[in-house]
Design a protein around this motif. Structure first.
Motif, mmCIF file in Angstrom:
data_model
loop_
_atom_site.group_PDB
_atom_site.id
_atom_site.type_symbol
_atom_site.label_atom_id
_atom_site.label_comp_id
_atom_site.label_asym_id
_atom_site.label_seq_id
_atom_site.Cartn_x
_atom_site.Cartn_y
_atom_site.Cartn_z
ATOM 1 N N PRO A 72 0.804 -1.223 0.000
ATOM 2 C CA PRO A 72 0.000 0.000 0.000
ATOM 3 C C PRO A 72 0.834 1.269 0.000
ATOM 4 N N GLU A 73 2.137 1.125 0.233
ATOM 5 C CA GLU A 73 2.992 2.307 0.267
ATOM 6 C C GLU A 73 3.007 2.996 -1.103
ATOM 7 N N GLY A 74 2.844 4.305 -1.091
ATOM 8 C CA GLY A 74 2.878 5.070 -2.340
ATOM 9 C C GLY A 74 1.620 4.941 -3.168
ATOM 10 N N ALA A 75 0.548 4.369 -2.579
ATOM 11 C CA ALA A 75 -0.692 4.186 -3.337
ATOM 12 C C ALA A 75 -1.321 5.534 -3.671
ATOM 13 N N LEU A 76 -1.994 5.580 -4.810
ATOM 14 C CA LEU A 76 -2.724 6.772 -5.217
ATOM 15 C C LEU A 76 -3.888 7.028 -4.263
ATOM 16 N N LEU A 77 -4.711 6.015 -4.058
ATOM 17 C CA LEU A 77 -5.858 6.096 -3.141
ATOM 18 C C LEU A 77 -5.717 4.990 -2.115
ATOM 19 N N ARG A 78 -5.972 5.341 -0.862
ATOM 20 C CA ARG A 78 -5.809 4.337 0.200
ATOM 21 C C ARG A 78 -6.852 4.553 1.290
ATOM 22 N N GLY A 79 -7.573 3.504 1.622
ATOM 23 C CA GLY A 79 -8.451 3.513 2.780
ATOM 24 C C GLY A 79 -7.888 2.537 3.797
ATOM 25 N N THR A 80 -7.712 2.986 5.023
ATOM 26 C CA THR A 80 -7.042 2.168 6.028
ATOM 27 C C THR A 80 -7.927 1.982 7.257
ATOM 28 N N ASP A 81 -8.278 0.726 7.552
ATOM 29 C CA ASP A 81 -9.014 0.356 8.768
ATOM 30 C C ASP A 81 -10.283 1.194 8.944
ATOM 31 N N LEU A 82 -11.087 1.281 7.877
ATOM 32 C CA LEU A 82 -12.264 2.139 7.910
ATOM 33 C C LEU A 82 -13.405 1.499 8.694
ATOM 34 N N VAL A 83 -13.935 2.266 9.632
ATOM 35 C CA VAL A 83 -15.152 1.917 10.363
ATOM 36 C C VAL A 83 -16.173 2.997 10.027
ATOM 37 N N ALA A 84 -17.327 2.584 9.485
ATOM 38 C CA ALA A 84 -18.304 3.569 9.027
ATOM 39 C C ALA A 84 -19.680 2.946 8.942
ATOM 40 N N GLY A 85 -20.707 3.799 8.995
ATOM 41 C CA GLY A 85 -22.085 3.338 8.868
ATOM 42 C C GLY A 85 -23.009 4.512 8.661
ATOM 43 N N TYR A 86 -24.288 4.204 8.483
ATOM 44 C CA TYR A 86 -25.274 5.236 8.195
ATOM 45 C C TYR A 86 -25.927 5.787 9.448
ATOM 46 N N LEU A 87 -25.876 5.040 10.561
ATOM 47 C CA LEU A 87 -26.463 5.467 11.820
ATOM 48 C C LEU A 87 -25.408 5.399 12.923
ATOM 49 N N PRO A 88 -25.453 6.322 13.861
ATOM 50 C CA PRO A 88 -24.482 6.293 14.956
ATOM 51 C C PRO A 88 -24.510 4.959 15.698
ATOM 52 N N GLY A 89 -23.353 4.377 15.848
ATOM 53 C CA GLY A 89 -23.239 3.128 16.580
ATOM 54 C C GLY A 89 -23.591 1.883 15.798
ATOM 55 N N VAL A 90 -24.050 2.047 14.553
ATOM 56 C CA VAL A 90 -24.382 0.892 13.706
ATOM 57 C C VAL A 90 -23.399 0.882 12.535
ATOM 58 N N ASN A 91 -22.380 0.069 12.640
ATOM 59 C CA ASN A 91 -21.314 0.080 11.647
ATOM 60 C C ASN A 91 -21.555 -0.952 10.543
ATOM 61 N N ILE A 92 -21.369 -0.517 9.316
ATOM 62 C CA ILE A 92 -21.406 -1.416 8.159
ATOM 63 C C ILE A 92 -19.984 -1.861 7.822
ATOM 64 N N LEU A 93 -19.051 -0.931 7.893
ATOM 65 C CA LEU A 93 -17.636 -1.261 7.713
ATOM 66 C C LEU A 93 -17.000 -1.465 9.074
ATOM 67 N N ASN A 94 -16.202 -2.506 9.187
ATOM 68 C CA ASN A 94 -15.598 -2.868 10.470
ATOM 69 C C ASN A 94 -14.096 -3.058 10.340
ATOM 70 N N GLY A 95 -13.441 -2.045 9.818
ATOM 71 C CA GLY A 95 -11.991 -2.106 9.671
ATOM 72 C C GLY A 95 -11.539 -2.473 8.270
ATOM 73 N N ALA A 96 -12.289 -2.062 7.266
ATOM 74 C CA ALA A 96 -11.952 -2.392 5.877
ATOM 75 C C ALA A 96 -10.797 -1.540 5.367
ATOM 76 N N SER A 97 -9.933 -2.170 4.594
ATOM 77 C CA SER A 97 -8.792 -1.468 4.013
ATOM 78 C C SER A 97 -8.687 -1.778 2.522
ATOM 79 N N LEU A 98 -8.145 -0.826 1.786
ATOM 80 C CA LEU A 98 -7.990 -0.975 0.330
ATOM 81 C C LEU A 98 -6.945 0.017 -0.136
ATOM 82 N N HIS A 99 -6.212 -0.360 -1.171
ATOM 83 C CA HIS A 99 -5.343 0.623 -1.824
ATOM 84 C C HIS A 99 -5.355 0.415 -3.326
#
Length: 256
Positions: A16-43
């Motif tokens: 992932p070093e030097g990647a153009l786009l990088r998402g690291t350990d993403l936790v996210a969701g549409y409602l507070p406290g309700v996560n759809i992503l649980n540490g997803a990573s991509l480069h």
């Protein structure tokens, strides 16, 4: 399917070093406290075509929207060319070089093809003619139908308009959310070919797809998302042929 279903899936050897786009350990969701992503990573490196596949409800589209600031990231970071862009506004991301094509409602049906493309240039309207030529070189049909209302186009043509509009601001990376959804098999093939053409023209692509087989056929690297995390990642060819990935995630799709 191979009987050897206990093998360890292949792993990604791309750094992932030097990647153009990088998402690291993403936790996210549409409602507070309700996560759809649980540490997803991509480069995604410059010039790459990266695919994201996985079962329904795995968080694939949410992953893409989190990268583009449409879903709030509570933990983790998104970077573009090394700069932190986590939770930035969509207009800021477009200006910085990210294009996004949503799965649905991705054209203005009452506007012509040319007007739809013009909407993609709202941040830099002076370059419309130059970019219009670039986009219609990739999608000649859009030039032929520039005065036709987008709502009267076929599903495949509307997808061209949506992709073309996202290309108008000359992005370095294009995010595609299930571009083949709802299309006939023939039109799906056309969309995958168009995606390859865009990538060959120098635009990096990150694509979420339900059509796992075709996605893995064209991508340089693939991610298998499961329960909001990247379960496996490797080249598209390796993932297509890995027994464990086939057994758990692809099933008959891999042999279609």
């Amino acid at each position: 399917m191979s009987e050897n279903t206990t093998s360890t899936p292949v792993t990604d050897t791309s750094s992932p070093e030097g990647a153009l786009l990088r998402g690291t350990d993403l936790v996210a969701g549409y409602l507070p406290g309700v996560n759809i992503l649980n540490g997803a990573s991509l480069h995604c490196h410059d010039g790459e075509l990266v695919g994201i596949i996985g079962p329904n409800g795995a968080g694939k589209s949410t992953f893409l929207k989190a990268l583009f600031g449409l879903v709030k990231v509570s933990t983790g970071t998104v970077t573009l060319k090394g700069e932190d862009i986590t939770n930035s506004r969509a207009d800021q991301l477009v200006a910085s070089g990210i294009g996004f094509v949503p799965q649905t409602n991705n054209v203005f049906p009452s506007l012509t093809v040319a007007e739809n493309l013009e909407m993609g240039m709202y941040l830099d309207p002076k370059k419309f003619s130059e970019r219009f030529q670039y986009v219609t070189d990739i999608f000649p049909r859009l030039g032929e139908r520039k005065d036709q209302r987008a709502g009267s186009l076929s599903g495949g043509e509307r997808q061209m308009v949506a992709m073309g509009r996202a290309l108008m601001m000359n992005p370095s990376v294009l995010l595609l959310d299930e571009p083949s959804a709802g299309l006939s098999p023939a039109l799906q093939d056309e969309v995958f070919l168009q995606t390859k053409h865009i990538n060959a023209a120098g635009v990096s692509v990150v694509m979420v797809e339900q059509n796992a087989r075709r996605c893995l056929q064209i991508c340089d690297r693939g991610y298998v998302l499961d329960q909001g995390k990247d379960a496996y990642t490797a080249s598209g060819k390796q993932l297509m042929n890995d027994p464990k990935v086939i057994e758990l995630y692809l099933g008959t799709l891999a042999k279609a």
